[in-house]
Structure formats: C-alpha cells, structure tokens
Design an enzyme around this catalytic site. Structure first.
Site, PDB file in Angstrom:
ATOM      1  CB  SER A 109      -1.243  -0.020   1.197  1.00 54.20           C
ATOM      2  OG  SER A 109       0.059  -0.162   2.375  1.00 54.20           O
ATOM      3  CG  HIS A 138      -4.525  -1.616  -0.734  1.00 54.61           C
ATOM      4  ND1 HIS A 138      -5.212  -0.740  -1.024  1.00 54.61           N
ATOM      5  CD2 HIS A 138      -3.280  -2.416   0.632  1.00 54.61           C
ATOM      6  CE1 HIS A 138      -4.924  -0.072   0.337  1.00 54.61           C
ATOM      7  NE2 HIS A 138      -4.394  -1.170   1.440  1.00 54.61           N
ATOM      8  CE  LYS A 175      -6.951  -1.012   2.769  1.00 53.43           C
ATOM      9  NZ  LYS A 175      -7.161  -2.178   4.069  1.00 53.43           N
TER      10      LYS A 175
HETATM   11  C1  LIG Z   1      -6.541  -2.189   5.156  1.00 55.92           C
HETATM   12  C2  LIG Z   1      -5.542  -3.833   4.871  1.00 55.92           C
HETATM   13  C3  LIG Z   1      -6.050  -4.810   6.243  1.00 55.92           C
HETATM   14  C4  LIG Z   1      -7.178  -4.631   7.155  1.00 55.92           C
HETATM   15  O1  LIG Z   1      -8.133  -4.801   6.290  1.00 55.92           O
HETATM   16  P1  LIG Z   1      -9.487  -3.858   7.499  1.00 55.92           P
HETATM   17  O2  LIG Z   1     -10.699  -5.403   6.684  1.00 55.92           O
HETATM   18  O3  LIG Z   1      -9.667  -3.140   6.931  1.00 55.92           O
HETATM   19  O4  LIG Z   1      -9.363  -4.117   8.874  1.00 55.92           O
HETATM   20  C5  LIG Z   1      -5.280  -6.001   5.742  1.00 55.92           C
HETATM   21  N1  LIG Z   1      -3.959  -5.905   4.465  1.00 55.92           N
HETATM   22  C6  LIG Z   1      -3.364  -5.423   4.226  1.00 55.92           C
HETATM   23  C7  LIG Z   1      -2.651  -5.127   3.685  1.00 55.92           C
HETATM   24  C8  LIG Z   1      -4.723  -3.763   3.905  1.00 55.92           C
HETATM   25  O5  LIG Z   1      -4.210  -3.133   3.106  1.00 55.92           O
END
Ligand SMILES: *Cc1c(COP(=O)(O)O)cnc(C)c1O
Length: 397
Positions: free
Chosen positions: A185, A213, A245
């Site tokens: 990210s 992502h 996301k």
């Molecule tokens: C955002 C994210 C998470 C966490 O996901 P949530 O559902 O928001 O708790 C886990 N791993 C990665 C790589 C992320 O970018």
C-alpha cells in the site's frame, strides 16, 4: 504517590512534539469524489474506496432493506446465535466470485489476519514473511507460537535463500507458511505471487496472500491478484481480503478450500469470540459483489483514470515511484516538504495525506494518492493542475 496514568499524557505529548501524532480530519457526509472535510469542499484523493462503491445506490438500498428485514444488529457471535442466512449467502456469493471452493467472512481484515495466521502455524513451524507486510499480518505472526523469518521486499532470491536455510533446520519444521501482501500500500507495487507460489510448491510450503489492495483492482472484473496471475488454488492456499477497501463496506474474508474454511472458523478466536456483522453490512457486501459482476465499467474507469493521472504527473516531472496500481505515491524526500505539500493541496481543494518516516524511509516522504473510478476527467485535470501549481510554488518540479 506518582499518578499511575501519567505516562498517557507524557507519551502523547512526546508524539505531538515529534509530529508523530495523528491529526484526524473529519469527513462530513459520504466518501464521494467531492466531499466535505473539516468544513471545506475538497476532491477526495486518498480514500481506499477505489470504485466509489461506498456510496453506490445498490449498496445503500441493500443495506436499508436488510435493516427492515433483519434488524440493526445480529444479536450474537456467529457460533452461538448470530449466524444469519444473510451471512451464509454472502460467503456463498464470495466463493463463487473468487472461483474458490469456500469463503469465510470475518468482522474485519485485521481480525482475519490476527485470528487465522496465529492458528496456521505453531510450535515447530515456520512463518516466512515479506519485510513490508501489513501490520495486521505482523500481529497475526506475533500471536502464533511459530518461528519467524523475514525476506527482503518482494525479493524471490532472498525468499529462496530463507527456504534453503530452512531445509538445514533440525528437527525439520513441520509446516512452513509463506505470507505476502498482494499489493503493497505504500508504493503500489504488486508482489511476484506467481514466483512465490512456485517456490512454495517446490518446498511444500503453504502460501497466504493478503489482497486488501488488489481486490476490485486486479484480475478479471476485480477478482484480485490470484485471478491476475491466473494461479491455481493448489499453489495459493489462502486468499485473504477485505470488504473495507474497493468493496466500499467493511469486513475481512478468506477464500480457498473447504478444509481451510472449516479449520478457520473453528480455530480463529477473533471469529469465534466477536459479534457478527450487522445485517446491513452483509447485505451491502453482497450488493458490492453484484456490482463487480454486473458493472465492469467501474474497474475500467479506475484504470483509465490511473493511466491518465500517472502520465500527466510524470510529464510534469514529479517522482511517482514504481507503482503498478491505482496507488500513486508523489515522492518529495523530506517529511517537512511532504507535510507542507499536503497542507497546500488541501487549501487549494485536493485532499491527499502525507506518508512520512517511520512508515516509509526518511528520504522517501511522499503524498500518497489513491485513484478513484468515480472521478471525472474534469476532476483529474483539477487535481493535476493543483499539483502543478503547488509543485512549482514549492520548487518540487
Ligand atoms: C487495510 C488492510 C488490512 C485490514 O483490513 P480491514 O478490513 O480494514 O481491517 C489488512 N491488510 C492490508 C494489506 C490492508 O491494506
């Protein structure tokens, strides 16, 4: 007597002094391309809502309807009395979307990683992790009793080196688990999952990818990184993701074999001991899958916008790193410069946050922009024009 809570203020004040505290901005209304943040109308350039689904009419309708048919809450954890038909339907729909035998939904992606990774490997096992993996993976690994090894970021040779050393270990490890983010990210680069899966297969290791992502972005209709590389589920055993996301709602999930799902829900403490999603969440997630299956234009727009923005920023002379995805870092070097740039962008109507040390190297401070399918050509030109104006004003370009 010393106040036993004195450290709370001391540590907080320390963060503030070092400018490491989070200065929270307030979004007043939905996360849309133009939105109100701290009372100001700005162009949203840093949300994870890649496809604009968080405000899609089909998702909102589904959520409202589920409140009417199923209520506001589920009433329990899933293993007791909070396992609703709507939760099961979501898992069936997700498994079908992912072309997997089965899927399981957790409350969040964080809960999936923390709850499952900690159970997949234990004493006498080894977890091998990319050095830049997400914090929720790191916490999942810390909660397990397995030994840990880290390989250099996306470096397959280094992963091979770790695997070769592993072979010499006595007694031999019982299980080996390799974990990587699908899309990283901070830089927007894609993990070489095809090569990682190959190495995993050669070494009898289980492979786990966190595609938070990549979903809604990569692969056929946004199915994610496993689809992007056309990999078999015999080589990528756990495909983990999130509805928070590109899907625009909230909730973590895993997809893979039936054996994986049966194991996961019986063993993950985060799943067993924490309340299940309100019906509106499950219904909105089902609607998000529907939209991905039936409205391919969102993913297409996302990529068109991404290509247009990256090309324009490159032409202007900005350093946009090596991203292969809709995450486009604008690298400026010093953290003070990144913070100033973000402040100026906000004043001029573009909302994009700075990412500075310790999240990235000291000399790689940046503004991280995240593209959105709902942005129009006019919006993009406004953002690019604003970057140009302030980039020149600050002598970045
Ligand atoms: C955002 C994210 C998470 C966490 O996901 P949530 O559902 O928001 O708790 C886990 N791993 C990665 C790589 C992320 O970018």
């Amino acid at each position: 007597m010393r106040d036993p809570t004195a450290f709370l203020r001391e540590e907080y004040e320390d963060l503030v002094k070092n400018e490491l505290d989070w200065k929270l901005k307030i979004l007043q209304g939905p996360s849309t391309p133009w939105c109100i943040v701290d009372g100001k109308k700005v162009l949203m350039f840093c949300s994870n809502n890649y496809l604009g689904l968080s405000n899609h009419p089909k998702l909102k309708e589904a959520a409202i309807k589920a409140v009417q048919t199923h209520g506001a809450g589920s009433g329990s954890v899933r293993p007791i009395a909070g396992n609703m038909d709507i939760h099961i339907e979501l898992e069936k729909r997700l498994a079908k979307f992912k072309h997997a035998e089965a899927s399981l939904v957790y409350q969040t992606g964080f809960a999936a990683n923390a709850g499952l990774i900690s159970q997949l490997a234990s004493k006498g096992d080894l977890i091998i992790s990319d050095e830049l993996n997400h914090g929720s993976i790191i916490d999942g690994v810390r909660l397990s009793h397995a030994e840990r090894a880290v390989y250099k970021h996306s470096n397959v040779q280094d992963l091979q080196r770790v695997l070769e050393e592993t072979e010499k270990h006595q007694p031999p490890y019982m299980r080996i688990l390799i974990i990587t983010d699908g899309v990283f990210s901070m830089d927007g680069d894609i993990a070489p999952l095809d090569e990682i899966a190959e190495l995993g297969a050669e070494n009898g290791a289980m492979v786990y990818v966190d595609d938070a992502h990549g979903e809604g972005v990569l692969g056929e209709s946004g199915r994610g990184i496993v689809s992007h590389f056309k990999l078999g589920r015999d080589k990528v055993h756990v495909e983990m993701g999130t509805f928070s996301k590109a899907f625009g709602v909230v909730g973590g999930h895993i997809s893979g074999s039936k054996d994986l799902v049966n194991f996961a829900y019986n063993k993950s403490r985060t799943w067993l001991l924490s309340g299940s999603h309100p019906p509106a969440v499950a219904a909105a997630c089902i609607a998000a899958i529907d939209v991905l299956e039936n409205e391919p234009q969102h993913v297409q727009r996302l990529w068109e916008n991404t290509r247009y923005f990256k090309q324009a920023m490159k032409d202007l002379g900005f350093d946009i790193g090596n991203s292969q995805t809709p995450i486009t870092p604008v690298i400026v070097g010093e953290s003070g410069v990144a913070k100033k740039l973000s402040t100026r962008l906000f004043e001029e109507g573009v909302f994009a946050l700075p990412i500075v040390y310790p999240m990235v190297a000291r000399d790689k401070a940046r503004i991280r922009t995240i593209m959105n399918a709902a942005l129009t050509q006019e919006d993009l030109d406004f953002a690019i024009g604003t970057f140009e104006k302030i980039g020149k004003e600050m002598h970045i370009i």
